[in-house]
Scaffold this motif. Structure first.
Motif, PDB file in Angstrom:
ATOM      1  N   ALA A  52       1.311  33.881  44.423  1.00 37.09           N
ATOM      2  CA  ALA A  52       2.366  33.712  45.574  1.00 37.09           C
ATOM      3  C   ALA A  52       1.823  32.765  46.135  1.00 37.09           C
ATOM      4  O   ALA A  52       0.740  32.953  47.147  1.00 37.09           O
ATOM      5  CB  ALA A  52       2.100  35.024  46.192  1.00 37.09           C
ATOM      6  N   GLU A  55       6.430  28.711  49.621  1.00 41.68           N
ATOM      7  CA  GLU A  55       7.142  29.433  50.877  1.00 41.68           C
ATOM      8  C   GLU A  55       8.477  28.612  51.059  1.00 41.68           C
ATOM      9  O   GLU A  55       8.358  27.367  51.261  1.00 41.68           O
ATOM     10  CB  GLU A  55       6.287  29.648  52.031  1.00 41.68           C
ATOM     11  CG  GLU A  55       5.189  30.364  51.941  1.00 41.68           C
ATOM     12  CD  GLU A  55       4.048  30.305  53.212  1.00 41.68           C
ATOM     13  OE1 GLU A  55       3.063  31.081  53.104  1.00 41.68           O
ATOM     14  OE2 GLU A  55       4.514  30.001  54.174  1.00 41.68           O
ATOM     15  N   THR A  84       1.984  32.204  55.932  1.00 46.73           N
ATOM     16  CA  THR A  84       1.883  33.402  55.405  1.00 46.73           C
ATOM     17  C   THR A  84       0.230  34.060  56.146  1.00 46.73           C
ATOM     18  O   THR A  84      -0.750  33.217  56.066  1.00 46.73           O
ATOM     19  CB  THR A  84       1.630  33.952  54.211  1.00 46.73           C
ATOM     20  OG1 THR A  84       2.993  33.856  53.648  1.00 46.73           O
ATOM     21  CG2 THR A  84       1.076  35.429  53.872  1.00 46.73           C
ATOM     22  N   ILE A 122      -1.361  41.569  55.434  1.00 53.04           N
ATOM     23  CA  ILE A 122      -0.576  40.552  55.230  1.00 53.04           C
ATOM     24  C   ILE A 122       0.992  40.383  55.741  1.00 53.04           C
ATOM     25  O   ILE A 122       1.586  41.391  55.240  1.00 53.04           O
ATOM     26  CB  ILE A 122      -0.652  40.277  53.474  1.00 53.04           C
ATOM     27  CG1 ILE A 122      -2.263  40.261  52.996  1.00 53.04           C
ATOM     28  CG2 ILE A 122       0.003  38.789  53.108  1.00 53.04           C
ATOM     29  CD1 ILE A 122      -2.372  40.703  51.523  1.00 53.04           C
ATOM     30  N   LYS A 133       7.553  34.613  50.671  1.00 55.58           N
ATOM     31  CA  LYS A 133       7.101  33.675  49.688  1.00 55.58           C
ATOM     32  C   LYS A 133       8.395  33.517  48.818  1.00 55.58           C
ATOM     33  O   LYS A 133       9.228  34.336  48.647  1.00 55.58           O
ATOM     34  CB  LYS A 133       5.971  34.165  48.751  1.00 55.58           C
ATOM     35  CG  LYS A 133       4.456  34.417  49.338  1.00 55.58           C
ATOM     36  CD  LYS A 133       4.006  32.954  49.810  1.00 55.58           C
ATOM     37  CE  LYS A 133       2.876  33.270  50.342  1.00 55.58           C
ATOM     38  NZ  LYS A 133       1.830  32.067  50.532  1.00 55.58           N
ATOM     39  N   ILE A 157       8.264  32.665  43.021  1.00 53.82           N
ATOM     40  CA  ILE A 157       6.846  33.324  42.433  1.00 53.82           C
ATOM     41  C   ILE A 157       7.214  33.523  40.947  1.00 53.82           C
ATOM     42  O   ILE A 157       7.822  34.830  40.859  1.00 53.82           O
ATOM     43  CB  ILE A 157       6.487  34.478  43.325  1.00 53.82           C
ATOM     44  CG1 ILE A 157       6.560  34.056  45.025  1.00 53.82           C
ATOM     45  CG2 ILE A 157       5.213  35.225  42.869  1.00 53.82           C
ATOM     46  CD1 ILE A 157       5.852  32.780  45.017  1.00 53.82           C
ATOM     47  N   TYR A 188      -0.581  40.429  42.203  1.00 52.64           N
ATOM     48  CA  TYR A 188      -0.369  39.063  42.754  1.00 52.64           C
ATOM     49  C   TYR A 188      -1.715  38.562  43.451  1.00 52.64           C
ATOM     50  O   TYR A 188      -2.525  39.259  43.936  1.00 52.64           O
ATOM     51  CB  TYR A 188       0.578  38.931  43.994  1.00 52.64           C
ATOM     52  CG  TYR A 188       1.879  39.874  43.665  1.00 52.64           C
ATOM     53  CD1 TYR A 188       2.636  39.230  42.526  1.00 52.64           C
ATOM     54  CD2 TYR A 188       2.600  40.793  44.429  1.00 52.64           C
ATOM     55  CE1 TYR A 188       3.988  39.858  42.514  1.00 52.64           C
ATOM     56  CE2 TYR A 188       3.663  41.212  44.395  1.00 52.64           C
ATOM     57  CZ  TYR A 188       4.354  40.934  43.321  1.00 52.64           C
ATOM     58  OH  TYR A 188       5.759  41.542  42.922  1.00 52.64           O
ATOM     59  N   VAL A 205      -2.324  36.283  46.151  1.00 52.46           N
ATOM     60  CA  VAL A 205      -1.478  35.725  47.475  1.00 52.46           C
ATOM     61  C   VAL A 205      -2.362  34.789  48.357  1.00 52.46           C
ATOM     62  O   VAL A 205      -3.488  34.844  48.709  1.00 52.46           O
ATOM     63  CB  VAL A 205      -1.073  36.770  48.304  1.00 52.46           C
ATOM     64  CG1 VAL A 205      -0.409  36.267  49.623  1.00 52.46           C
ATOM     65  CG2 VAL A 205      -0.241  37.878  47.516  1.00 52.46           C
ATOM     66  N   GLY A 227      -2.586  32.442  51.815  1.00 53.54           N
ATOM     67  CA  GLY A 227      -2.245  32.581  53.275  1.00 53.54           C
ATOM     68  C   GLY A 227      -3.377  32.243  54.236  1.00 53.54           C
ATOM     69  O   GLY A 227      -4.306  31.790  53.752  1.00 53.54           O
ATOM     70  N   VAL A 265       5.422  45.248  50.097  1.00 54.18           N
ATOM     71  CA  VAL A 265       5.759  44.336  49.082  1.00 54.18           C
ATOM     72  C   VAL A 265       7.293  44.508  48.501  1.00 54.18           C
ATOM     73  O   VAL A 265       7.478  45.599  48.060  1.00 54.18           O
ATOM     74  CB  VAL A 265       4.778  44.338  48.200  1.00 54.18           C
ATOM     75  CG1 VAL A 265       5.291  43.095  47.033  1.00 54.18           C
ATOM     76  CG2 VAL A 265       3.402  44.119  48.439  1.00 54.18           C
ATOM     77  N   PHE A 313       6.329  39.980  52.124  1.00 57.89           N
ATOM     78  CA  PHE A 313       4.978  40.778  52.471  1.00 57.89           C
ATOM     79  C   PHE A 313       4.985  41.193  53.952  1.00 57.89           C
ATOM     80  O   PHE A 313       4.897  40.314  54.823  1.00 57.89           O
ATOM     81  CB  PHE A 313       3.822  40.061  52.188  1.00 57.89           C
ATOM     82  CG  PHE A 313       3.629  39.326  50.776  1.00 57.89           C
ATOM     83  CD1 PHE A 313       2.852  40.355  49.911  1.00 57.89           C
ATOM     84  CD2 PHE A 313       4.328  38.464  50.077  1.00 57.89           C
ATOM     85  CE1 PHE A 313       2.697  39.934  48.609  1.00 57.89           C
ATOM     86  CE2 PHE A 313       4.033  38.122  48.770  1.00 57.89           C
ATOM     87  CZ  PHE A 313       3.372  38.657  47.987  1.00 57.89           C
TER      88      PHE A 313
END
Length: 410
Positions: free
Chosen positions: A140, A143, A156, A167, A171, A174, A185, A187, A189, A213, A236
């Motif tokens: 992920a 964005e 993120t 978080i 996103k 994905i 995932y 992720v 950020g 999520v 998220f």
């Protein structure tokens, strides 16, 4: 510079070609039919396919499993990048084939990331079942609200709260998140927006069933939703995971991304060359089988020109891909940066042109689902965006080239 394949690679190549002939090509229609049957009989297209699951044990028995992961004690069957290249190319001829061999994106990139950067606890929890093909994963990063081609734009937030990180972010695109087997995932950020530009970002492991999520929807590519794999939009919202899920540490996300995307990019290129080879083969067969204006279409000059151009460009892309793979194996991904960037531009563009010619050769049938060309055209077009758009890679190549001539050098 030696591009010779090892004896083991040559043996695996023959074994893989035989497997494709026996189990993959004859089942291309069955793959689509099972998805349609799931929609009709079970009310959803988003289910694992019995066809794929039935072929995986056969691939393991044939020794065609986890071939992508070099230098890992957890996957001793893994090959060097150079030896993996011709095998990945063969798998790429059919879009769903890599999963049969546990060599499909984004799992391969995620497994490489976990192997390189995760703790032993995370490896035991997530890497081991991924290597066994028991679950799927997603990465992920992209964005909707920023230009994600510049990874420093990622918005993120990943914020420390006691023994956890929280978080919040949005996103999309994905890949793999639509599969009900997708359980984890990775992720990307920001942990510190005030830090220097390339150390603001971090990567963290997030179990897919963590509260907060939400998989919003699959996003179609030219009308194809790629069920049951999918490319999804995800929210998220106050997602809380243990601090131990952080990879390497805060501020290391950009570093991890560069390590992950090198192998991911070259694998995409290997598969794209396979797509181009398949398209050329289908084109030649069609041109030999059809007559127009009193002679076989293959005898007409314009098509001879296209066949020759396709062969020249495919072989050019393959040679540059092999050079990049050789350099990754011998001097490392960082010193192979220019070669990786060049093939990431070249291979998808070559495949796209050959696919377009093959579609033209098939006439109206080329844009239908009677042949794999339209679906492969749609999928291959995404590669000029995935893992960085052409423009970013061209810019990287230009910067490296210009660096040779700074201050009167070169």
């Amino acid at each position: 510079m030696d591009f010779a394949y090892s004896p083991r690679c040559t043996e695996l190549q023959a074994r893989l070609l035989a497997f494709m002939d026996e189990h993959i090509y004859p089942n291309e229609r069955a793959f689509a039919d099972e998805i349609a049957a799931n929609a009709r009989d079970k009310g959803t297209r988003w289910l694992p396919l019995e066809l794929i699951e039935g072929l995986k044990p056969l691939a393991r028995e044939a020794g065609l499993w986890n071939l992508f992961l070099p230098r890992s004690t957890r996957a001793p069957e893994g090959l060097s990048n150079l030896d993996y290249a011709p095998l990945c190319e063969i798998m790429g001829r059919v879009p769903w084939a890599p999963e049969v061999f546990n060599c499909s994106a984004p799992d391969t990139g995620n497994m490489e990331t976990l192997e390189r950067y995760a703790s032993d606890d995370i490896k035991n929890r997530w890497l081991e079942p991924l290597l066994r093909g028991e679950l799927r994963s997603a990465f992920a990063m992209t964005e909707p609200d920023v230009a994600s081609s510049d990874a420093t734009n990622i918005a993120t937030r990943i914020e420390r709260d006691g023994d956890d990180y929280v978080i919040n972010g949005h996103k999309w695109w994905i890949s793999g998140a639509g599969d009900p087997r997708c359980q984890v995932y990775i992720v990307m950020g920001k942990t510190d927006p005030g830090a220097a530009r390339h150390v603001q970002q971090s990567m963290i492991v997030v179990p897919a069933d963590t509260p907060g999520v939400t998989v919003v929807r699959p996003l179609p590519v030219f009308g194809y939703d790629d069920a049951p794999h999918g490319h999804c939009e995800i929210l998220f919202e106050n997602v809380r995971v243990p601090a131990s899920n952080m990879l390497l540490g805060e501020g290391r996300g950009f570093e991890i991304a560069q390590g992950r995307l090198g192998p991911g990019r070259i694998h995409h290129c290997m598969r794209a060359i396979g797509v181009a080879e398949r398209a050329l083969a289908l084109m030649c067969k069609r041109l030999e089988a059809r007559v127009a204006f009193g002679r076989k279409i293959s005898e007409q000059g314009v098509w001879r020109e296209r066949i020759a151009e396709a062969r020249i460009r495919i072989d050019t892309a393959r040679l540059l891909t092999l050079k990049a793979a050789y350099m990754m194996d011998t001097v490392g991904n960082k010193r192979a940066a220019a070669e990786i960037a060049m093939i990431k531009v070249l291979a998808p563009n070559v495949a796209q042109d050959v696919l377009d010619w093959a579609i033209q050769a098939h006439g109206a049938a080329g844009v239908s689902d009677e042949f794999p060309l339209a679906y492969q055209w749609a999928g291959n077009r995404t590669l000029r965006l995935a893992d960085g758009p052409d423009e970013v890679h061209r810019n990287a190549v230009a910067k490296l080239e210009l660096a040779k001539y700074k201050d009167g050098q070169g």
